[in-house]
Scaffold this motif. Structure first.
Motif, PDB file in Angstrom:
ATOM      1  N   GLY A 131       1.860  -0.494   1.885  1.00  0.00           N
ATOM      2  CA  GLY A 131       2.357   0.360   0.798  1.00  0.00           C
ATOM      3  C   GLY A 131       2.658  -0.465  -0.446  1.00  0.00           C
ATOM      4  O   GLY A 131       3.423  -0.056  -1.314  1.00  0.00           O
ATOM      5  N   SER A 138      -2.845  -1.282   1.430  1.00  0.00           N
ATOM      6  CA  SER A 138      -2.740   0.184   1.389  1.00  0.00           C
ATOM      7  C   SER A 138      -4.159   0.747   1.484  1.00  0.00           C
ATOM      8  O   SER A 138      -5.133  -0.013   1.421  1.00  0.00           O
ATOM      9  N   PRO A 139      -4.283   2.067   1.627  1.00  0.00           N
ATOM     10  CA  PRO A 139      -5.643   2.624   1.723  1.00  0.00           C
ATOM     11  C   PRO A 139      -6.533   2.207   0.550  1.00  0.00           C
ATOM     12  O   PRO A 139      -7.733   1.997   0.722  1.00  0.00           O
ATOM     13  N   SER A 140      -5.948   2.067  -0.647  1.00  0.00           N
ATOM     14  CA  SER A 140      -6.795   1.698  -1.792  1.00  0.00           C
ATOM     15  C   SER A 140      -7.312   0.263  -1.696  1.00  0.00           C
ATOM     16  O   SER A 140      -8.245  -0.107  -2.405  1.00  0.00           O
ATOM     17  N   VAL A 199       6.571  -0.335   3.369  1.00  0.00           N
ATOM     18  CA  VAL A 199       7.174   0.570   2.376  1.00  0.00           C
ATOM     19  C   VAL A 199       6.154   1.647   1.996  1.00  0.00           C
ATOM     20  O   VAL A 199       6.030   2.037   0.839  1.00  0.00           O
ATOM     21  N   SER A 200       5.410   2.086   3.021  1.00  0.00           N
ATOM     22  CA  SER A 200       4.433   3.151   2.780  1.00  0.00           C
ATOM     23  C   SER A 200       5.155   4.495   2.733  1.00  0.00           C
ATOM     24  O   SER A 200       6.328   4.598   3.095  1.00  0.00           O
ATOM     25  N   ASN A 201       4.450   5.492   2.286  1.00  0.00           N
ATOM     26  CA  ASN A 201       5.022   6.835   2.236  1.00  0.00           C
ATOM     27  C   ASN A 201       3.955   7.851   2.619  1.00  0.00           C
ATOM     28  O   ASN A 201       2.761   7.624   2.408  1.00  0.00           O
ATOM     29  N   THR A 247       1.086  -0.972  -3.045  1.00  0.00           N
ATOM     30  CA  THR A 247       0.648  -0.435  -4.347  1.00  0.00           C
ATOM     31  C   THR A 247       1.577   0.677  -4.827  1.00  0.00           C
ATOM     32  O   THR A 247       1.401   1.206  -5.918  1.00  0.00           O
ATOM     33  N   GLY A 248       2.560   1.060  -4.011  1.00  0.00           N
ATOM     34  CA  GLY A 248       3.451   2.176  -4.355  1.00  0.00           C
ATOM     35  C   GLY A 248       4.543   1.776  -5.332  1.00  0.00           C
ATOM     36  O   GLY A 248       4.598   0.627  -5.797  1.00  0.00           O
ATOM     37  N   LEU A 249       5.407   2.739  -5.628  1.00  0.00           N
ATOM     38  CA  LEU A 249       6.505   2.524  -6.580  1.00  0.00           C
ATOM     39  C   LEU A 249       7.394   1.356  -6.145  1.00  0.00           C
ATOM     40  O   LEU A 249       7.663   0.428  -6.911  1.00  0.00           O
ATOM     41  N   ILE A 250       7.861   1.412  -4.905  1.00  0.00           N
ATOM     42  CA  ILE A 250       8.720   0.355  -4.374  1.00  0.00           C
ATOM     43  C   ILE A 250       7.883  -0.885  -4.051  1.00  0.00           C
ATOM     44  O   ILE A 250       8.225  -2.004  -4.418  1.00  0.00           O
ATOM     45  N   PHE A 282       2.970  11.437  10.077  1.00  0.00           N
ATOM     46  CA  PHE A 282       2.586  10.226   9.333  1.00  0.00           C
ATOM     47  C   PHE A 282       3.366   9.017   9.845  1.00  0.00           C
ATOM     48  O   PHE A 282       2.789   8.001  10.224  1.00  0.00           O
ATOM     49  N   VAL A 335      -6.663  -0.763   3.800  1.00  0.00           N
ATOM     50  CA  VAL A 335      -5.756  -0.874   4.944  1.00  0.00           C
ATOM     51  C   VAL A 335      -5.033   0.459   5.124  1.00  0.00           C
ATOM     52  O   VAL A 335      -4.232   0.865   4.282  1.00  0.00           O
ATOM     53  N   ASN A 336      -5.337   1.137   6.225  1.00  0.00           N
ATOM     54  CA  ASN A 336      -4.793   2.478   6.453  1.00  0.00           C
ATOM     55  C   ASN A 336      -4.076   2.488   7.803  1.00  0.00           C
ATOM     56  O   ASN A 336      -4.715   2.427   8.852  1.00  0.00           O
ATOM     57  N   THR A 337      -2.757   2.558   7.776  1.00  0.00           N
ATOM     58  CA  THR A 337      -1.998   2.502   9.031  1.00  0.00           C
ATOM     59  C   THR A 337      -2.091   3.805   9.820  1.00  0.00           C
ATOM     60  O   THR A 337      -1.796   3.826  11.004  1.00  0.00           O
ATOM     61  N   LEU A 338      -2.526   4.866   9.166  1.00  0.00           N
ATOM     62  CA  LEU A 338      -2.684   6.151   9.854  1.00  0.00           C
ATOM     63  C   LEU A 338      -3.941   6.151  10.726  1.00  0.00           C
ATOM     64  O   LEU A 338      -3.912   6.578  11.867  1.00  0.00           O
TER      65      LEU A 338
HETATM   66  N1  LIG Z   1      10.925   5.803  -4.561  1.00  0.00           N
HETATM   67  C1  LIG Z   1      12.211   5.858  -4.221  1.00  0.00           C
HETATM   68  O1  LIG Z   1      13.125   6.024  -5.073  1.00  0.00           O
HETATM   69  C2  LIG Z   1      12.636   5.676  -2.781  1.00  0.00           C
HETATM   70  C3  LIG Z   1      14.000   5.733  -2.453  1.00  0.00           C
HETATM   71  C4  LIG Z   1      14.380   5.557  -1.115  1.00  0.00           C
HETATM   72  C5  LIG Z   1      13.448   5.354  -0.126  1.00  0.00           C
HETATM   73  N2  LIG Z   1      12.139   5.321  -0.468  1.00  0.00           N
HETATM   74  C6  LIG Z   1      11.167   5.096   0.621  1.00  0.00           C
HETATM   75  O2  LIG Z   1      10.383   3.943   0.321  1.00  0.00           O
HETATM   76  C7  LIG Z   1       9.056   4.138   0.805  1.00  0.00           C
HETATM   77  C8  LIG Z   1       8.064   3.958  -0.360  1.00  0.00           C
HETATM   78  O3  LIG Z   1       8.332   4.932  -1.369  1.00  0.00           O
HETATM   79  P1  LIG Z   1       7.539   4.922  -2.760  1.00  0.00           P
HETATM   80  O4  LIG Z   1       8.281   5.835  -3.675  1.00  0.00           O
HETATM   81  O5  LIG Z   1       7.270   3.495  -3.182  1.00  0.00           O
HETATM   82  O6  LIG Z   1       6.178   5.632  -2.323  1.00  0.00           O
HETATM   83  P2  LIG Z   1       4.827   5.811  -3.184  1.00  0.00           P
HETATM   84  O7  LIG Z   1       5.009   5.346  -4.593  1.00  0.00           O
HETATM   85  O8  LIG Z   1       4.376   7.206  -2.937  1.00  0.00           O
HETATM   86  O9  LIG Z   1       3.825   4.787  -2.493  1.00  0.00           O
HETATM   87  C9  LIG Z   1       3.332   5.069  -1.218  1.00  0.00           C
HETATM   88  C10 LIG Z   1       2.570   3.857  -0.720  1.00  0.00           C
HETATM   89  O10 LIG Z   1       2.162   4.160   0.616  1.00  0.00           O
HETATM   90  C11 LIG Z   1       0.775   3.853   0.702  1.00  0.00           C
HETATM   91  N3  LIG Z   1       0.163   4.646   1.756  1.00  0.00           N
HETATM   92  C12 LIG Z   1      -0.069   5.991   1.793  1.00  0.00           C
HETATM   93  N4  LIG Z   1      -0.726   6.315   2.917  1.00  0.00           N
HETATM   94  C13 LIG Z   1      -0.901   5.157   3.612  1.00  0.00           C
HETATM   95  C14 LIG Z   1      -1.557   4.835   4.830  1.00  0.00           C
HETATM   96  N5  LIG Z   1      -2.155   5.775   5.588  1.00  0.00           N
HETATM   97  N6  LIG Z   1      -1.592   3.532   5.225  1.00  0.00           N
HETATM   98  C15 LIG Z   1      -0.985   2.564   4.485  1.00  0.00           C
HETATM   99  N7  LIG Z   1      -0.357   2.805   3.317  1.00  0.00           N
HETATM  100  C16 LIG Z   1      -0.320   4.090   2.881  1.00  0.00           C
HETATM  101  C17 LIG Z   1       0.210   4.180  -0.687  1.00  0.00           C
HETATM  102  O11 LIG Z   1      -1.059   3.539  -0.830  1.00  0.00           O
HETATM  103  P3  LIG Z   1      -2.179   3.989  -1.948  1.00  0.00           P
HETATM  104  O12 LIG Z   1      -1.593   3.573  -3.284  1.00  0.00           O
HETATM  105  O13 LIG Z   1      -3.396   3.213  -1.584  1.00  0.00           O
HETATM  106  O14 LIG Z   1      -2.325   5.478  -1.800  1.00  0.00           O
HETATM  107  C18 LIG Z   1       1.300   3.557  -1.543  1.00  0.00           C
HETATM  108  O15 LIG Z   1       1.138   2.163  -1.633  1.00  0.00           O
HETATM  109  C19 LIG Z   1       9.006   5.549   1.412  1.00  0.00           C
HETATM  110  O16 LIG Z   1       9.193   5.455   2.813  1.00  0.00           O
HETATM  111  C20 LIG Z   1      10.183   6.253   0.770  1.00  0.00           C
HETATM  112  O17 LIG Z   1      10.696   7.277   1.586  1.00  0.00           O
HETATM  113  C21 LIG Z   1      11.707   5.470  -1.768  1.00  0.00           C
END
Ligand SMILES: NC(=O)c1ccc[n+]([C@@H]2O[C@H](COP(=O)([O-])OP(=O)(O)OC[C@H]3O[C@@H](n4cnc5c(N)ncnc54)[C@H](OP(=O)(O)O)[C@@H]3O)[C@@H](O)[C@H]2O)c1
Length: 87
Positions: free
Chosen positions: A7, A31-33, A57-59, A9-12, A71, A36-39
């Motif tokens: 994860g 990450s999938p992009s 830190v995937s979502n 590439t995500g926000l966190i 998921f 790497v796909n954990t699903l």
């Molecule tokens: N954002 C917050 O404020 C916050 C607060 C508390 C807790 N959290 C927790 O922190 C975690 C990350 O949150 P986020 O906001 O950073 O999420 P996000 O921006 O939606 O990013 C999700 C990440 O998960 C990856 N992902 C999706 N499907 C996947 C798969 N099948 N295999 C591997 N990676 C996969 C995505 O990859 P791609 O880019 O390739 O799609 C992306 O890198 C979550 O569990 C969330 O509940 C977040």
């Protein structure tokens, strides 16, 4: 150390990757992009070769209750199994 961020590439994850890349460690944003796909398990074994630390830190792409549960259960199960195999 080799640190794999599932994860990354995500926000966190992207903030974590940026901060850790300021250290002397090898940091992989997985990450999938990046194939790497954990699903589905695609690319997971490969990215964990010689990894010292794995941070997840995937979502879920869907926030619907059943989809989220599926998921995290499936992706965590696949990741733990692959991490165990990789040692
Ligand atoms: N954002 C917050 O404020 C916050 C607060 C508390 C807790 N959290 C927790 O922190 C975690 C990350 O949150 P986020 O906001 O950073 O999420 P996000 O921006 O939606 O990013 C999700 C990440 O998960 C990856 N992902 C999706 N499907 C996947 C798969 N099948 N295999 C591997 N990676 C996969 C995505 O990859 P791609 O880019 O390739 O799609 C992306 O890198 C979550 O569990 C969330 O509940 C977040």
């Amino acid at each position: 150390m080799k640190i794999v961020i599932i994860g990354g590439t995500g926000l966190i994850g992207s903030q974590l990757v940026n901060q850790l890349r300021q250290t002397a460690h090898e940091v992989i944003a997985a990450s999938p992009s990046s194939g790497v796909n954990t699903l589905t398990g695609e690319g997971v074994k490969e990215v964990l070769v010689n990894a010292d630390v794995v941070i997840d830190v995937s979502n879920s792409p869907s926030f619907e209750a059943t989809a989220v549960m599926n998921f995290f259960k499936t992706s965590n199960g696949n990741l733990l199994e692959a991490a165990k195999e990789a040692g």
